[in-house]
Design a protein around this motif. Structure first.
Motif, short mmCIF file in Angstrom:
data_model
loop_
_atom_site.label_atom_id
_atom_site.label_comp_id
_atom_site.label_asym_id
_atom_site.label_seq_id
_atom_site.Cartn_x
_atom_site.Cartn_y
_atom_site.Cartn_z
N LEU A 61 12.79 0.61 3.32
CA LEU A 61 11.75 0.89 4.31
C LEU A 61 11.13 2.26 4.08
CD1 LEU A 61 10.33 0.26 7.08
CD2 LEU A 61 12.22 1.56 8.12
N ALA A 62 11.97 3.28 3.99
CA ALA A 62 11.45 4.65 3.98
C ALA A 62 12.42 5.58 3.27
CB ALA A 62 11.22 5.13 5.42
N PRO A 63 12.34 5.67 1.94
CA PRO A 63 13.19 6.64 1.23
C PRO A 63 12.81 8.06 1.64
CG PRO A 63 11.56 5.67 -0.25
CD PRO A 63 11.48 4.91 1.03
N VAL A 64 13.81 8.88 1.89
CA VAL A 64 13.57 10.24 2.39
C VAL A 64 14.11 11.25 1.38
CG1 VAL A 64 13.66 9.50 4.79
CG2 VAL A 64 15.75 10.29 3.69
N ARG A 65 13.66 12.49 1.48
CA ARG A 65 14.18 13.53 0.60
C ARG A 65 15.65 13.82 0.95
NH1 ARG A 65 9.57 18.03 -0.90
NH2 ARG A 65 7.74 16.65 -0.81
N ASP A 69 8.31 10.97 -2.56
CA ASP A 69 7.77 10.84 -1.21
C ASP A 69 7.09 9.50 -1.05
OD1 ASP A 69 8.57 13.28 -0.06
OD2 ASP A 69 6.87 14.34 -0.94
N ILE A 70 6.81 9.15 0.19
CA ILE A 70 6.11 7.91 0.51
C ILE A 70 5.43 8.10 1.86
CG2 ILE A 70 7.98 6.77 1.77
CD1 ILE A 70 7.24 4.21 0.17
N GLU A 71 4.37 7.35 2.11
CA GLU A 71 3.73 7.40 3.41
C GLU A 71 4.69 6.87 4.48
OE1 GLU A 71 0.73 8.77 4.15
OE2 GLU A 71 0.91 9.43 2.07
N PRO A 72 4.69 7.45 5.68
CA PRO A 72 5.58 6.95 6.73
C PRO A 72 5.31 5.48 7.04
CG PRO A 72 4.65 9.07 7.36
CD PRO A 72 3.91 8.63 6.13
N PRO A 73 6.34 4.72 7.35
CA PRO A 73 6.13 3.30 7.67
C PRO A 73 5.48 3.14 9.04
CG PRO A 73 8.42 3.90 8.05
CD PRO A 73 7.76 5.11 7.42
N THR A 74 4.76 2.06 9.19
CA THR A 74 4.16 1.73 10.48
C THR A 74 4.82 0.51 11.12
OG1 THR A 74 2.46 0.39 9.40
CG2 THR A 74 1.92 2.70 9.84
N ARG A 75 5.69 -0.17 10.36
CA ARG A 75 6.39 -1.33 10.89
C ARG A 75 7.64 -1.58 10.05
NH1 ARG A 75 2.23 -6.20 9.93
NH2 ARG A 75 3.86 -7.28 11.10
N GLN A 118 0.82 -1.22 0.00
CA GLN A 118 0.00 0.00 0.00
C GLN A 118 0.85 1.26 0.00
OE1 GLN A 118 -3.28 -0.38 -0.46
NE2 GLN A 118 -2.73 -2.56 -0.51
N ARG A 119 2.09 1.15 0.43
CA ARG A 119 2.97 2.32 0.48
C ARG A 119 3.76 2.39 -0.83
NH1 ARG A 119 6.92 1.48 3.92
NH2 ARG A 119 7.48 3.66 4.01
N ARG A 120 3.40 3.36 -1.66
CA ARG A 120 4.05 3.49 -2.97
C ARG A 120 4.68 4.88 -3.11
NH1 ARG A 120 0.17 0.45 -7.41
NH2 ARG A 120 -0.05 -1.51 -6.25
N LEU A 121 5.74 4.92 -3.87
CA LEU A 121 6.40 6.20 -4.13
C LEU A 121 5.50 7.11 -4.95
CD1 LEU A 121 9.95 4.92 -5.17
CD2 LEU A 121 9.34 6.03 -3.01
N HIS A 122 5.53 8.41 -4.62
CA HIS A 122 4.86 9.40 -5.46
C HIS A 122 5.78 10.62 -5.61
CE1 HIS A 122 3.39 9.99 -1.29
NE2 HIS A 122 3.54 11.27 -1.55
N TYR A 123 5.71 11.21 -6.77
CA TYR A 123 6.61 12.29 -7.16
C TYR A 123 6.33 13.56 -6.36
CZ TYR A 123 8.87 15.55 -10.48
OH TYR A 123 9.64 16.51 -11.07
N ALA A 124 7.40 14.18 -5.86
CA ALA A 124 7.27 15.38 -5.04
C ALA A 124 7.26 16.67 -5.86
CB ALA A 124 8.40 15.45 -4.01
N GLY A 125 7.47 16.57 -7.17
CA GLY A 125 7.36 17.75 -8.02
C GLY A 125 8.66 18.46 -8.33
N TYR A 126 9.81 17.86 -7.99
CA TYR A 126 11.08 18.48 -8.37
C TYR A 126 12.17 17.44 -8.52
CZ TYR A 126 12.22 18.62 -3.27
OH TYR A 126 12.45 18.32 -1.95
N VAL A 127 13.27 17.88 -9.11
CA VAL A 127 14.32 16.97 -9.56
C VAL A 127 15.66 17.38 -8.96
CG1 VAL A 127 15.50 16.03 -11.59
CG2 VAL A 127 13.09 16.69 -11.75
#
Length: 258
Positions: free
Chosen positions: A189-193, A166-172, A50-59
């Protein structure tokens, strides 16, 4: 046991143990499966779909040049007022300089610049960088940067880029698979900017903590489930905080989606 050149396609439980499935039909059992396979993680798709990457609008446009600047002795960061919508980082490397130039781009612009949408091409190699991308970056360098820094950008022949995601924060971090376990760590687990400077750091800290948990299990016979639960409790809050911090920092620079 080391297997190279195989791609994981599935994960199931068999005889109360995790079973990894590979492309081509082969499979291998395991006691513990650790996915540390980056921000496009197959493991995350299998364990937390359910947690999928989505584009933050910049490169993040990247480049290395053998052009040197005598006055460039340390890392420099240029952050103009938020409405300018950019950030530029540059640092000296042996024989030249390495730079990252953050610039906003719509999904359509990204596709035009690099030949595929940002969710499909999460890293643009030099052969993907089009003339349109080079023109845009060079024009932005002239518009926003001091002449000395703009000259570095213009002198860079080989370039790469990565869409900021971006991605939704992990819960586990831990999933039971039969009588065994599977875990995600680092960007899996959690790719960050990149502005958070927590991508590699989170992965290193999580890997070190996992090593300690497994040592407790193997050397001192600690219950593995309890050891992994403790590892998750210690490291999950930092991963969540870093994911949440990225959009706030992006807004400070006027980058991407509001």
């Amino acid at each position: 046991m080391l297997q190279t050149g195989v791609r994981v396609t599935g994960l199931s439980a068999e005889h109360d143990r995790p079973l990894l499935h590979f492309a081509g039909g082969d499979a291998a059992p395991a006691d513990l499966v650790v996915f540390a396979d980056g921000r496009s993680s197959i493991g995350r798709r299998l364990l937390d779909p359910q947690r999928r990457l989505h584009y933050a609008g910049y490169v993040a446009h990247r480049g290395q040049t053998n052009t040197t600047q005598p006055d460039l002795r340390d890392f420099l960061r240029f952050e103009p007022s938020p409405h300018r919508g950019m950030q530029f980082n540059v640092a000296p490397i042996p024989g030249g300089a390495d730079w990252t130039f953050y610039l906003s781009a719509t999904p359509a612009q990204y596709t035009d610049f690099f030949g595929a949408p940002p969710t499909r091409r999460v890293f643009a190699l030099p052969q993907h960088v089009t003339a349109a991308a080079r023109t845009e970056v060079d024009a932005s360098a002239r518009r926003y940067l001091p002449d000395e820094q703009a000259a570095l950008v213009h002198a860079t022949t080989t370039r790469m880029a990565a869409p900021v995601m971006d991605i939704e924060p992990p819960t586990r971090m831990v999933w039971p698979i039969g009588g065994g376990h599977a875990v995600l760590l680092g960007d899996a687990l959690a790719p960050v900017r990149p502005h958070t400077a927590r991508g590699a750091n989170n992965g290193i800290e999580q890997a070190w903590g996992l090593t300690a948990a497994l040592t407790q299990h193997r050397k001192y016979h600690a219950d593995l489930t309890a050891a992994l639960d403790g590892w998750q409790r210690r490291h999950l809050p930092a991963a969540v905080a870093a994911v949440q911090l990225g959009p706030a920092l992006g807004r400070q620079f006027g980058l991407g989606a509001a």
